[in-house]
Design an enzyme around this catalytic site. Structure first.
Site, PDB file in Angstrom:
ATOM      1  N   ASP A  17     -12.803   5.646   2.415  1.00 42.20           N
ATOM      2  CA  ASP A  17     -11.373   5.717   2.768  1.00 42.20           C
ATOM      3  C   ASP A  17     -10.985   7.136   3.179  1.00 42.20           C
ATOM      4  O   ASP A  17     -10.888   8.038   2.341  1.00 42.20           O
ATOM      5  CB  ASP A  17     -10.540   5.253   1.565  1.00 42.20           C
ATOM      6  CG  ASP A  17      -9.033   5.218   1.856  1.00 42.20           C
ATOM      7  OD1 ASP A  17      -8.593   5.797   2.878  1.00 42.20           O
ATOM      8  OD2 ASP A  17      -8.300   4.616   1.052  1.00 42.20           O
TER       9      ASP A  17
ATOM     10  N   LYS B 126       2.756  11.052  -3.604  1.00 42.24           N
ATOM     11  CA  LYS B 126       1.699  10.396  -4.377  1.00 42.24           C
ATOM     12  C   LYS B 126       0.822  11.420  -5.115  1.00 42.24           C
ATOM     13  O   LYS B 126       0.261  11.113  -6.165  1.00 42.24           O
ATOM     14  CB  LYS B 126       0.857   9.563  -3.419  1.00 42.24           C
ATOM     15  CG  LYS B 126      -0.114   8.614  -4.071  1.00 42.24           C
ATOM     16  CD  LYS B 126      -0.680   7.691  -3.013  1.00 42.24           C
ATOM     17  CE  LYS B 126      -1.789   6.816  -3.538  1.00 42.24           C
ATOM     18  NZ  LYS B 126      -2.283   5.907  -2.483  1.00 42.24           N
TER      19      LYS B 126
ATOM     20  N   ASP C  63       0.880  -1.170   0.000  1.00 45.57           N
ATOM     21  CA  ASP C  63       0.000   0.000   0.000  1.00 45.57           C
ATOM     22  C   ASP C  63       0.916   1.217   0.000  1.00 45.57           C
ATOM     23  O   ASP C  63       1.544   1.529   1.006  1.00 45.57           O
ATOM     24  CB  ASP C  63      -0.896  -0.035   1.255  1.00 45.57           C
ATOM     25  CG  ASP C  63      -1.731   1.245   1.427  1.00 45.57           C
ATOM     26  OD1 ASP C  63      -1.657   2.138   0.556  1.00 45.57           O
ATOM     27  OD2 ASP C  63      -2.458   1.335   2.434  1.00 45.57           O
TER      28      ASP C  63
ATOM     29  N   GLU D 268      -7.225   0.349  -4.562  1.00 43.33           N
ATOM     30  CA  GLU D 268      -7.255   0.259  -3.098  1.00 43.33           C
ATOM     31  C   GLU D 268      -8.585  -0.296  -2.577  1.00 43.33           C
ATOM     32  O   GLU D 268      -8.592  -1.191  -1.722  1.00 43.33           O
ATOM     33  CB  GLU D 268      -6.942   1.630  -2.481  1.00 43.33           C
ATOM     34  CG  GLU D 268      -5.469   1.979  -2.628  1.00 43.33           C
ATOM     35  CD  GLU D 268      -5.153   3.456  -2.443  1.00 43.33           C
ATOM     36  OE1 GLU D 268      -6.021   4.205  -1.948  1.00 43.33           O
ATOM     37  OE2 GLU D 268      -4.035   3.865  -2.786  1.00 43.33           O
TER      38      GLU D 268
END
Ligand code: ADP
Ligand code: MG
Length: 627
Positions: A219, A95, A30, A195
């Site tokens: 999330d 990211k 992850d 994800e």
């Protein structure tokens, strides 16, 4: 005949020894905006996160470049400490930049305390630390390398293969960048997984090919929020919709607490924020406080003379508007998926911030059902990635492995690079496409060369077809929009379609990628790609830098040609000097030098375009004025 996958998924190379290894484990990673972690399937066949002795499970996604010359690189907790003491040399939230151009991020460039290079162009962003240039791919690879090292240390075995997760809303370019980062870290990236899909797998949802389910994955991480609605059918996950806010997360909760303390202590916010060390202490105390609310109703503490007191009720009031905003996103996601709340079968909580009681309560209330929070919300994505890895390794015979393409399919782009359109291990049938444009003014033909293989340079891959898209109307470079679509059907036939959208000019060909290639050859190609991974990526980066530099030379030379009279003699001479430096750098093999020259030429010439614009406006105004 379906594409033969053989058992090649079980063959790999031990990069350390160069020997061929069978039955090697594949890890799940992850790669998060705030934290990253790695998981594997333990001998008891259960997914487990890797906890390298004493270092903890979560690796903060932060990289610090220390002296001498930024060569002393630290990653994770240690790097995080430098966010305050050495912000210019500490890179976080990488990211957010992966696979992004400057245009994509210009609206929030103030968010970054380090230098994001402003090419004012559509090319991918770079980060400058000291006098070195880094791509987000290189920076992410440093985090992946750290994860790889921790896994190898903890498991005492080489780790060369991985499944990496990305948000469901990541586009092609962001996914490709993630793959490249893995490659650069010395990992063979078997698959990029969404994800929310990984989170579902961690809860065992989607593992039974018979079941059909609709699920919502909520999330809430450190700085980002997203919600995805997934449909699972015959073991295939389909993303029906995603929604969210890339600037909403647990960090906002921490800031709200700090602001509350500042107000209660009757302090001046600007003064506190100016004292970066104190501000950081308060922020850390706020994060600690937020977490403490899991088991206590009030926190009462002190930093210097500042009272850090707050009740859980007051905290919940502070964050209520933020949580409400996430609920609005859930509504929007349902609307886009054309679904009613009652059609959602499961709700899964992901991300560290979903530990907040108010968040859980409000999400459960909105969906009208208990949410899945049995697993650790910051581990659940990595655990699911490990399960996906195990499936790919063929260790779960109960799970139907769909037919997959054994080699990537793509086309040649500038500089002889391979641009992957359908990555290997994609299940068939599949379709994917990407948009391209011309690089020269008035270009009317476009050569489309289709290749198969894993190497970055097309000359190392296998050519499948080549054709010309003819009759593109003459337009300036960058104007035509050429969509190239690949459609791979269940029989392994690849249909390639190229269409110029402005004119409708179209061309199609069909090939069979598996024709004339044996399993052994496929295996050899995969092995070569692993052995050459690092060289390939650095070559690719050099070629990309060169392509960018050449485009820049072309643009600036054209500008000078057209608007020469508009520049002063010194400006023309200086521009020529910068151009010469760039051209000299282009002939060398150092991508940093090329980036540096591009950057300098850019800095110098940027005001020209602005001035030209002002000039044009004032001329237009003059024309309009009446006497
Ligand atoms: P990302 O996916 O963005 O990398 P994570 O899922 O690791 O982020 O979430 C990090 C966030 O979770 C941070 O804001 C952190 O403060 C928050 N967090 C971690 N534990 C708790 C907790 N017990 N209660 C509330 N928030 C928490
Ligand atoms: Mg996350």
């Amino acid at each position: 005949m379906p594409i033969v996958t053989t058992n090649m998924a079980k063959v790999s190379i031990n990069l350390a020894t160069g020997s061929i290894q069978k039955e090697e484990l594949i890890v799940g990673i992850d790669l998060g905006t705030t934290n990253s972690l790695v998981a594997f399937i333990n001998p008891d066949k259960n997914p487990q996160v890797i906890n390298d002795t004493g270092k903890g499970v979560l690796v903060p996604s932060v990289v610090h470049f220390g002296p001498p010359n930024g060569g002393d690189i630290t990653v994770g907790n240690e790097a995080k400490e430098y966010l305050i003491t050495d912000p210019q040399n500490t890179v976080f939230s990488i990211k957010r930049l992966l696979g992004r151009s400057y245009k994509d991020i210009e609206n929030y460039k103030d968010f970054f305390s380090y230098k994001v290079i402003d090419d004012d162009s559509e090319s991918l962003v770079k980060i400058k630390v000291g006098d070195k240039f880094y791509t987000p791919i290189e920076l992410s690879s440093l985090i992946l390398k750290e994860l790889k090292a921790r896994a190898e240390h903890a498991l005492k075995t080489p780790v060369n293969r991985a499944v990496i997760t990305v948000p469901a809303y990541f586009n092609d370019s962001q996914r490709q960048a993630t793959r490249d980062a893995g490659k650069l870290a010395g990992l063979d990236v078997l698959r990029i997984v969404n994800e929310p899909t990984a989170a579902s797998l961690a809860y065992g949802i989607g593992l039974n090919p018979e079941e059909t389910k609709t699920i919502a994955v909520y999330d809430l991480g450190g700085g980002t929020f997203d919600v995805s609605i997934l449909q699972i059918q015959n073991g295939i996950f389909e993303v029906l919709s995603t929604n969210g806010n890339t600037f909403l997360g647990g960090d906002d909760f921490d800031r709200a607490i700090v602001d509350y303390w500042i107000e209660k202590n009757e302090l001046n916010k600007a003064d506190i924020l100016a004292d970066t060390k104190l501000a950081q202490k308060l922020r850390l105390k706020a994060e600690e406080t937020k977490k403490a609310f899991a088991h206590q109703g009030m926190v009462n503490d002190k930093i210097g003379d500042i009272w850090c007191t707050i009740t859980r009720t007051a905290f919940e009031e502070l964050i209520l508007p933020k949580v409400e905003e996430t609920i609005t996103c859930c509504k929007n996601a349902l609307r886009d998926a054309k679904l009613d709340i009652s059609q959602i079968d499961e709700v899964i909580m992901v991300g560290g911030s979903t530990r907040t009681a108010l968040v859980k309560r409000m999400v459960a209330e909105f969906f009208g059902r208990p949410v899945h929070d049995e697993l650790n919300p910051d581990e659940v994505v990595a655990l699911g990635a490990a399960i996906q890895a195990d499936i790919l390794a063929g260790n779960r015979k109960d799970i139907l492995l769909l037919d997959v393409t054994p080699l990537s399919l793509g086309i040649e782009t500038m500089g002889g690079l391979m641009d992957v359109i359908i990555p290997r291990n994609s299940k068939v049938p599949t379709k994917a496409g990407r948009q391209y444009t011309t690089s020269i003014d008035g270009q009317v033909n476009m050569k489309i060369a289709v290749y198969q293989g894993e190497r970055d340079l097309i000359k190392e891959n296998r050519k499948l077809a080549e054709f010309d898209l003819k009759g593109i109307p003459a337009m300036p470079a960058g104007f035509p929009k050429v969509d190239i679509n690949f459609l791979l059907n269940a029989d392994g036939i690849l249909k390639i379609q190229a269409i110029e959208l402005r004119s409708g000019v179209k061309q199609e060909v069909e090939v069979k990628p598996t024709y004339g290639i044996t399993d052994d050859q496929v295996e050899q190609m995969l092995m070569d790609s692993i052995t050459h991974a690092k060289d390939d990526v650095s070559q690719r980066m050099l070629i990309e830098a060169r392509t960018e530099g050449e485009q820049m030379v072309y643009t600036v030379e054209r500008f000078v040609e057209k608007n020469g009279n508009f520049l002063s003699v010194t400006e023309t001479a200086e521009t020529a000097k910068y151009l010469a430096t760039l051209k000299a750098a282009l002939t060398g093999g150092n991508k940093d030098l090329i980036h540096k020259a591009i950057d300098e030429l850019n800095e110098f010439t940027r005001p020209f375009a602005e001035r030209l614009m002002d000039e044009a406006i004032s001329v237009a105004m003059k024309g309009k004025s009446v006497g």
